[in-house]
Design a protein around this motif. Structure first.
Motif, PDB file in Angstrom:
ATOM      1  N   PHE A  28      94.312  82.727  66.121  1.00  0.00           N
ATOM      2  CA  PHE A  28      95.721  83.138  66.035  1.00  0.00           C
ATOM      3  C   PHE A  28      96.334  83.518  67.371  1.00  0.00           C
ATOM      4  N   GLY A  29      95.632  83.271  68.461  1.00  0.00           N
ATOM      5  CA  GLY A  29      96.142  83.596  69.784  1.00  0.00           C
ATOM      6  C   GLY A  29      97.287  82.680  70.190  1.00  0.00           C
ATOM      7  N   GLU A  30      97.697  82.821  71.431  1.00  0.00           N
ATOM      8  CA  GLU A  30      98.815  82.034  71.952  1.00  0.00           C
ATOM      9  C   GLU A  30      98.551  80.530  71.878  1.00  0.00           C
ATOM     10  N   ARG A  31      97.307  80.128  72.124  1.00  0.00           N
ATOM     11  CA  ARG A  31      96.917  78.718  72.030  1.00  0.00           C
ATOM     12  C   ARG A  31      95.693  78.608  71.143  1.00  0.00           C
ATOM     13  N   PRO A  32      95.876  78.549  69.831  1.00  0.00           N
ATOM     14  CA  PRO A  32      94.710  78.506  68.933  1.00  0.00           C
ATOM     15  C   PRO A  32      93.778  77.348  69.267  1.00  0.00           C
ATOM     16  N   ALA A  33      92.489  77.656  69.292  1.00  0.00           N
ATOM     17  CA  ALA A  33      91.468  76.657  69.588  1.00  0.00           C
ATOM     18  C   ALA A  33      90.766  76.181  68.331  1.00  0.00           C
TER      19      ALA A  33
END
Length: 159
Positions: free
Chosen positions: A42-47
């Motif tokens: 759910f971070g800025e750029r989901p991995a």
């Protein structure tokens, strides 16, 4: 019921990952923290992405699938790599695993992805039989390699 994971599911996903590590006889190798999972999902750029299998009666998370996109240079399109598929032992046989895989296959078809891939431990015969019953086939001609820890650091220039 299968649904996309939300940030509120992080404690359940973390607990299920720990259970999977125990099942795979590697409890000391699962070191991901809830904070790392939150950032990855759910971070800025989901991995990565996750889906939750819920018990139809209680709404409790009884399984999960955690996956990310890969890319086939031969096919020229993305695919899904399924990192984890786990259903709690007491919930197995109720269709949760198949429902999770069905959802990922649906995503592949909807988005034009041409592969859904994963690895399975060679001793995990119940899972192998389950996957083969769905039409999945082993890729025996490939050997998985992995760099971690000291070897990764040495190759990557970490002293």
């Amino acid at each position: 019921m299968i649904r996309t994971a939300t940030p509120a599911d992080i404690p359940a996903v973390h607990a299920l990952i720990r259970e999977l590590a125990d099942y795979e006889k590697a409890p000391d190798e699962a070191n991901a923290t809830p904070e790392q999972l939150h950032e990855a999902l759910f971070g800025e750029r989901p991995a990565a992405y996750a889906h939750i299998a819920e018990d139809d009666t209680t709404g409790e998370a009884v399984g999960y699938a955690l996956w990310f996109l890969n890319f086939s240079t031969w096919r020229g399109v993305h695919g899904i790599y399924l990192e984890d598929l786990y259903v709690r032992p007491e919930a197995r046989g109720a269709g949760h695993g198949k429902a999770l895989l069905t959802e990922l296959a649906r995503i592949c078809v909807e988005r034009g992805y041409e592969r859904l891939e994963w690895s399975v431990l060679d001793w995990n015969t119940p899972s192998i039989a389950f996957y083969e019953a769905l039409g999945a086939r082993p890729q025996d001609e490939w050997t998985v390699y992995r760099l971690t820890d000291e070897a990764l650091g040495a190759l990557g220039g970490r002293a």
